[in-house]
Write a protein that holds these residues in place. Structure first.
Motif, PDB file in Angstrom:
ATOM      1  N   TYR A 156       0.823  -1.204   0.000  1.00  0.00           N
ATOM      2  CA  TYR A 156       0.000   0.000   0.000  1.00  0.00           C
ATOM      3  C   TYR A 156       0.856   1.252   0.000  1.00  0.00           C
ATOM      4  O   TYR A 156       0.633   2.187  -0.774  1.00  0.00           O
ATOM      5  CB  TYR A 156      -0.913   0.020   1.224  1.00  0.00           C
ATOM      6  N   LEU A 157       1.840   1.294   0.869  1.00  0.00           N
ATOM      7  CA  LEU A 157       2.659   2.489   1.018  1.00  0.00           C
ATOM      8  C   LEU A 157       3.470   2.762  -0.240  1.00  0.00           C
ATOM      9  O   LEU A 157       3.491   3.889  -0.754  1.00  0.00           O
ATOM     10  CB  LEU A 157       3.585   2.337   2.227  1.00  0.00           C
ATOM     11  N   HIS A 158       4.126   1.738  -0.742  1.00  0.00           N
ATOM     12  CA  HIS A 158       4.967   1.913  -1.926  1.00  0.00           C
ATOM     13  C   HIS A 158       4.125   2.357  -3.128  1.00  0.00           C
ATOM     14  O   HIS A 158       4.436   3.345  -3.789  1.00  0.00           O
ATOM     15  CB  HIS A 158       5.699   0.616  -2.249  1.00  0.00           C
ATOM     16  N   SER A 159       3.079   1.597  -3.426  1.00  0.00           N
ATOM     17  CA  SER A 159       2.263   1.905  -4.594  1.00  0.00           C
ATOM     18  C   SER A 159       1.565   3.253  -4.447  1.00  0.00           C
ATOM     19  O   SER A 159       1.505   4.038  -5.393  1.00  0.00           O
ATOM     20  CB  SER A 159       1.222   0.803  -4.818  1.00  0.00           C
ATOM     21  N   GLY A 160       1.035   3.514  -3.261  1.00  0.00           N
ATOM     22  CA  GLY A 160       0.337   4.779  -3.047  1.00  0.00           C
ATOM     23  C   GLY A 160       1.248   5.978  -3.226  1.00  0.00           C
ATOM     24  O   GLY A 160       0.896   6.954  -3.904  1.00  0.00           O
ATOM     25  N   LEU A 161       2.458   5.922  -2.643  1.00  0.00           N
ATOM     26  CA  LEU A 161       3.391   7.039  -2.772  1.00  0.00           C
ATOM     27  C   LEU A 161       3.880   7.202  -4.202  1.00  0.00           C
ATOM     28  O   LEU A 161       4.019   8.333  -4.694  1.00  0.00           O
ATOM     29  CB  LEU A 161       4.573   6.834  -1.830  1.00  0.00           C
ATOM     30  N   LEU A 162       4.138   6.097  -4.881  1.00  0.00           N
ATOM     31  CA  LEU A 162       4.599   6.188  -6.262  1.00  0.00           C
ATOM     32  C   LEU A 162       3.534   6.806  -7.169  1.00  0.00           C
ATOM     33  O   LEU A 162       3.818   7.725  -7.953  1.00  0.00           O
ATOM     34  CB  LEU A 162       4.982   4.805  -6.779  1.00  0.00           C
ATOM     35  N   LEU A 163       2.307   6.327  -7.060  1.00  0.00           N
ATOM     36  CA  LEU A 163       1.233   6.855  -7.907  1.00  0.00           C
ATOM     37  C   LEU A 163       0.922   8.304  -7.567  1.00  0.00           C
ATOM     38  O   LEU A 163       0.668   9.121  -8.464  1.00  0.00           O
ATOM     39  CB  LEU A 163      -0.012   5.980  -7.738  1.00  0.00           C
ATOM     40  N   LEU A 164       0.954   8.639  -6.287  1.00  0.00           N
ATOM     41  CA  LEU A 164       0.748  10.028  -5.893  1.00  0.00           C
ATOM     42  C   LEU A 164       1.861  10.916  -6.437  1.00  0.00           C
ATOM     43  O   LEU A 164       1.610  12.030  -6.923  1.00  0.00           O
ATOM     44  CB  LEU A 164       0.685  10.130  -4.370  1.00  0.00           C
ATOM     45  N   GLY A 165       3.102  10.424  -6.377  1.00  0.00           N
ATOM     46  CA  GLY A 165       4.223  11.194  -6.894  1.00  0.00           C
ATOM     47  C   GLY A 165       4.101  11.445  -8.388  1.00  0.00           C
ATOM     48  O   GLY A 165       4.377  12.560  -8.869  1.00  0.00           O
TER      49      GLY A 165
END
Length: 254
Positions: free
Chosen positions: A226-235
């Motif tokens: 969740y953290l990795h994918s969420g931060l990457l997509l948000l970035g």
């Protein structure tokens, strides 16, 4: 700012293409539910969640949300609306951010309805056949959180689509670029290592919706799916939005 946002939302709602996109979202998930209902015993609902089939159905609606964001800022009607807004509010920054905010908010009703239809439909079809494959409360919770993640991803996709639309200026280029990137990423993902796949946008979007597997093989701050994918997509969304802001500030609005 709220006046600009409301004006964008109203203009977004009256465009015929947007209505067809909303119909497409609902029709796609309704077809998926109907096909599953004919043979629900082929996969339990728990297996569909674990194997990512629910994610596959939901990702089509996310892509349509991206297209809706693109259409908000491209085309003859969009150009005329932008000129009108700039006569009322000459500060381009406020106009630009109102467009992106409108794109993110406008897709919520259609996406939420599609997620509800998919979740209730899949659960009902499997419950009737007695092939849920897990505790009902756990499956309902999993479907609900999956829907929340899909709505969040669709809002991000719509904002990114609006930014890309402003960057390239033509809807067919913006949609074509996303399609080409997806096809190229599919080929890369087939042969790439897990570490490389962990940084691919569409792979992370699938992981974000699915929420059942880790992205990175190591154990660090970003190893959580969740953290990795969420931060990457948000970035990615933030970068596209900032690039679009720079271009919108300098480009003439015809």
């Amino acid at each position: 700012m709220m006046g600009l946002l409301w004006a964008e939302l109203r203009r977004f709602a009256v465009r015929p293409a947007i209505r067809w996109i909303a119909v497409g979202m609902l029709a796609h998930v309704a077809l998926a539910v109907a096909v599953t209902a004919f043979e629900p015993e082929a996969f339990t609902l728990a297996a569909m969640l674990e194997q990512g089939q629910i994610s596959f159905y939901a990702m089509t609606s996310v892509f349509l949300a991206y297209v809706a964001g693109v259409l908000l800022v491209t085309g003859t009607a969009a150009q005329g609306g932008t000129r009108t807004l700039l006569t009322v509010e000459p500060r381009r920054g406020r106009v630009y951010w109102s467009k992106l905010a409108a794109a993110g908010l406008a897709v919520v009703p259609g996406i939420a309805a599609a997620c509800a239809l998919l979740g209730f439909g899949m659960y009902g079809a499997h419950a009737r056949a007695g092939v849920l494959g897990g505790p009902p409360s756990d499956l309902v919770e999993a479907l609900a959180w999956c829907g929340v993640r899909v709505v969040a991803l669709a809002m991000s996709a719509a904002v990114g689509g609006a930014a890309v639309g402003l960057l390239v200026g033509r809807w067919w280029i913006a949609v074509g670029l996303a399609t080409i990137w997806f096809l190229a990423e599919e080929q890369v993902a087939l042969s790439a290592s897990s570490g490389v796949r962990g940084w691919l946008p569409f792979t992370n979007a699938d992981t974000w919706v699915r929420g059942t597997q880790a992205v990175l093989p190591d154990h660090g701050f970003l190893a959580d799916a969740y953290l990795h994918s969420g931060l990457l997509l948000l970035g990615i969304t933030v970068v596209l939005a900032l690039l679009g802001r720079v271009v919108f500030e300098r480009r003439d609005v015809r």
